[in-house]
Design a protein around this motif. Structure first.
Motif, PDB file in Angstrom:
ATOM      1  N   GLU A  72      44.028  46.001  40.834  1.00 58.71           N
ATOM      2  CA  GLU A  72      43.878  45.764  39.396  1.00 58.71           C
ATOM      3  C   GLU A  72      44.607  46.804  38.546  1.00 58.71           C
ATOM      4  O   GLU A  72      44.935  46.551  37.401  1.00 58.71           O
ATOM      5  CB  GLU A  72      42.402  45.729  39.011  1.00 58.71           C
ATOM      6  CG  GLU A  72      41.655  47.005  39.281  1.00 58.71           C
ATOM      7  CD  GLU A  72      40.177  46.893  38.980  1.00 58.71           C
ATOM      8  OE1 GLU A  72      39.671  47.764  38.256  1.00 58.71           O
ATOM      9  OE2 GLU A  72      39.551  45.939  39.462  1.00 58.71           O
ATOM     10  N   ASP A 116      48.222  36.762  33.616  1.00 56.39           N
ATOM     11  CA  ASP A 116      47.887  38.187  33.483  1.00 56.39           C
ATOM     12  C   ASP A 116      47.964  38.619  32.030  1.00 56.39           C
ATOM     13  O   ASP A 116      48.762  38.106  31.249  1.00 56.39           O
ATOM     14  CB  ASP A 116      48.857  39.057  34.295  1.00 56.39           C
ATOM     15  CG  ASP A 116      48.594  38.999  35.787  1.00 56.39           C
ATOM     16  OD1 ASP A 116      47.522  38.508  36.196  1.00 56.39           O
ATOM     17  OD2 ASP A 116      49.464  39.465  36.545  1.00 56.39           O
ATOM     18  N   ASP A 134      41.713  42.852  32.074  1.00 64.10           N
ATOM     19  CA  ASP A 134      41.077  41.547  32.014  1.00 64.10           C
ATOM     20  C   ASP A 134      41.408  40.983  30.637  1.00 64.10           C
ATOM     21  O   ASP A 134      41.435  41.712  29.645  1.00 64.10           O
ATOM     22  CB  ASP A 134      39.555  41.716  32.191  1.00 64.10           C
ATOM     23  CG  ASP A 134      38.832  40.403  32.076  1.00 64.10           C
ATOM     24  OD1 ASP A 134      38.486  40.015  30.933  1.00 64.10           O
ATOM     25  OD2 ASP A 134      38.623  39.763  33.115  1.00 64.10           O
TER      26      ASP A 134
END
Length: 173
Positions: A72, A116, A134
């Protein structure tokens, strides 16, 4: 007294033998797996397509670490490795890091897939801190709507060109 010294010498010899046996018997064991990350000290040894993150207090070339692209925190990918610090990156809006000690430079681009979300300065990627989040995060300002060779789809508000592709983005906030 002589017996005690002899016994001590024998005990120490046995312990030394066991220590050596244990140390060298480990040599037959398979080597441990490579660490998930690798601190990059020589840009000339970097590989195109590897992902990197900054491990220092900010984005500087003293704290660059190669990491798994699926992680991430993998916001940047090596697009090109230049063999001279004075060389220019190929066509594109790369973030450039130069390694004068090894006469090399890295051309970095966002490690992006469709969907993304990033915080980045689309006007000046070179100076931008590129961070992947996120999509619900308040810091997000763009989302990837496509990665194409030619022109971006209609839903894209801007296209960021690179050597092999164009990153198509839409503004989120």
């Amino acid at each position: 007294m002589v017996v005690r010294q002899t016994v001590m010498v024998c005990v120490l010899a046995v312990l030394a033998y066991l220590g050596l046996w244990w140390a060298f018997s480990e040599a037959d064991e398979p080597a441990p797996a490579a660490p998930e990350s690798l601190f990059l000290t020589d840009y000339s040894k970097a590989a195109k397509g590897s992902c990197v993150k900054f491990t220092g207090p900010g984005e500087n070339d003293l704290g660059l670490t190669v990491i798994d692209c699926k992680g991430e925190r993998a916001a940047l990918k090596i697009g090109t490795v230049l063999t001279e610090t004075s060389a220019q990156c190929p066509r594109g809006e790369y973030k450039v890091l130069r390694d004068t000690r090894h006469n090399a430079a890295l051309c970095l681009l966002p490690n992006a897939e469709r969907g993304d979300c990033f915080e980045l300065d689309t006007e000046d990627l070179q100076r931008s801190v590129v961070s992947k989040f996120d999509c619900a995060a308040p810091r997000v300002n763009v989302q990837v709507v496509g990665i194409v060779r030619e022109s971006c789809p209609e839903e894209a508000e801007l296209g960021v060109p690179y050597e092999d592709m164009t990153l198509c983005l839409r503004r989120v906030r």
